[in-house]
Design an enzyme around this catalytic site. Sequence first.
Site, mmCIF file in Angstrom:
data_model
loop_
_atom_site.group_PDB
_atom_site.id
_atom_site.type_symbol
_atom_site.label_atom_id
_atom_site.label_comp_id
_atom_site.label_asym_id
_atom_site.label_seq_id
_atom_site.Cartn_x
_atom_site.Cartn_y
_atom_site.Cartn_z
ATOM 1 N N LYS A 21 0.401 -1.405 3.545
ATOM 2 C CA LYS A 21 0.795 -0.826 4.826
ATOM 3 C C LYS A 21 -0.103 -1.238 5.987
ATOM 4 O O LYS A 21 0.025 -2.325 6.525
ATOM 5 C CB LYS A 21 0.923 0.691 4.688
ATOM 6 C CG LYS A 21 2.148 1.100 3.852
ATOM 7 C CD LYS A 21 2.457 2.556 3.972
ATOM 8 C CE LYS A 21 3.669 2.956 3.119
ATOM 9 N NZ LYS A 21 4.942 2.439 3.654
ATOM 10 N N PHE B 172 3.982 9.542 -5.079
ATOM 11 C CA PHE B 172 4.830 8.374 -4.803
ATOM 12 C C PHE B 172 3.981 7.123 -4.903
ATOM 13 O O PHE B 172 2.963 6.990 -4.226
ATOM 14 C CB PHE B 172 5.458 8.469 -3.409
ATOM 15 C CG PHE B 172 6.393 7.333 -3.107
ATOM 16 C CD1 PHE B 172 7.720 7.401 -3.503
ATOM 17 C CD2 PHE B 172 5.953 6.206 -2.448
ATOM 18 C CE1 PHE B 172 8.592 6.346 -3.231
ATOM 19 C CE2 PHE B 172 6.808 5.147 -2.178
ATOM 20 C CZ PHE B 172 8.136 5.225 -2.576
ATOM 21 N N ASP C 194 -4.402 5.401 -5.202
ATOM 22 C CA ASP C 194 -3.330 4.791 -4.426
ATOM 23 C C ASP C 194 -3.563 5.134 -2.965
ATOM 24 O O ASP C 194 -3.281 6.255 -2.520
ATOM 25 C CB ASP C 194 -1.981 5.320 -4.910
ATOM 26 C CG ASP C 194 -0.799 4.755 -4.130
ATOM 27 O OD1 ASP C 194 -1.004 4.271 -2.991
ATOM 28 O OD2 ASP C 194 0.333 4.815 -4.635
#
Length: 397
Positions: free
Chosen positions: A252, A138, A223
């Site tokens: 995040k 993702f 990532d």
Amino acid sequence: MSGDGQSLRERFEAAFMPNYGVPPVALARGEGCSVWDADGRRYLDLIGGIAVTSLGHAHPALVEAVSRQVATLAHTSNLFLHEPEVLLAERLLGLLGAPARVFLANSGTEANEAALKLAIKYGRSRGRHYFVAAEMGFHGRTLGALSLTGKPSIRDQFGPFPIDVRFVPYGDADALKNAVTDDCAAVFLEPTQGEAGVVPPPDGYFRAAREICSATGALLVADEIQSAIGRTGHWFAHQAEGVVPDVLTLAKGLGGGMPVGACVGFGEAGTVFAKGDHGSTFGGNPVSCAAALAVLDVIERDGLLDNVKTVGALLSEGIAAVRHPLLRGVRGRGLWLAAVLAEPRSAEVQAAAQEAGFLVNALQPDAVRLAPPLVIDEAEARSFLDALPGILEAAHG
């Protein structure tokens, strides 16, 4: 402005597009690792805004930094520079300990869009035309990041995509080696797959990916939208693997709740972009940069990397020790864990946990994610472990 939980959910449903459905809890305030809903009920927050609220809720250092900055200079655009963005870039480079350059964005998907554009430019200058990513990986919801996302359930309906991406099974170094040739521009990988269910790869997989990319000249893009900024007990998960990627994406937990992302290019990758190649009106916003600096300061000052390892081990070992037919085990690293179920009943576990006063995330049908604030203490972790057998029994029954 006020309202009880039910009325807020009804207003939400009437005002918003239906892509989220209607969330089950209307939150009103938070303090530390606790949150209270609109009806005054308290919960232990074990989701942390999806691995975002690194310092918990209303942390004094974050409140002070944001309040001071918003009262000083709230926005400049990229037409001007300001000290907080320079300080943040310098701080990240210091923590990474390798020559690199930084681009600041607002979110994870934007950080990955920047990485993709960088990789496209790098590849075209060398006659490289395709990308490799992992099945069930993702990388975001925008079209470029979605092109790299290996989840058919969220990807397929929005194709065709503008780039050639070849997907390989995550953790299979031989499959990765076979897929990456001299025509490959970049490989996009998560050090641990987050949305797939907090799935770590076999030992040595990320080192193998580094070797494969180095041998072929493809960029290795790590990532770390979820895994960085202390989440696994290290500043960055790739550091535990003993490798340095060519490009790193962050978001995040970096802002502790404020929107900020970063794309970091190491060595040659840090100078691929020329003036005008990429930009962001809000990226590097002074308030978000001040928040990120406060997050990094507190993690270092308060020894939160050690806390992540200690409390993460307590949670992991405690979950593993529970004997219940619905629970198959636990996986993950640090304060980034998934309770793995024997049946596809994660939604029931999430609901039962909520009823017991704990917020967890039904991530996959058979996996429940825990990503609490990095400040969670042992007593709070034990309170969840004490309640877990009853939660599982309620969900199973």
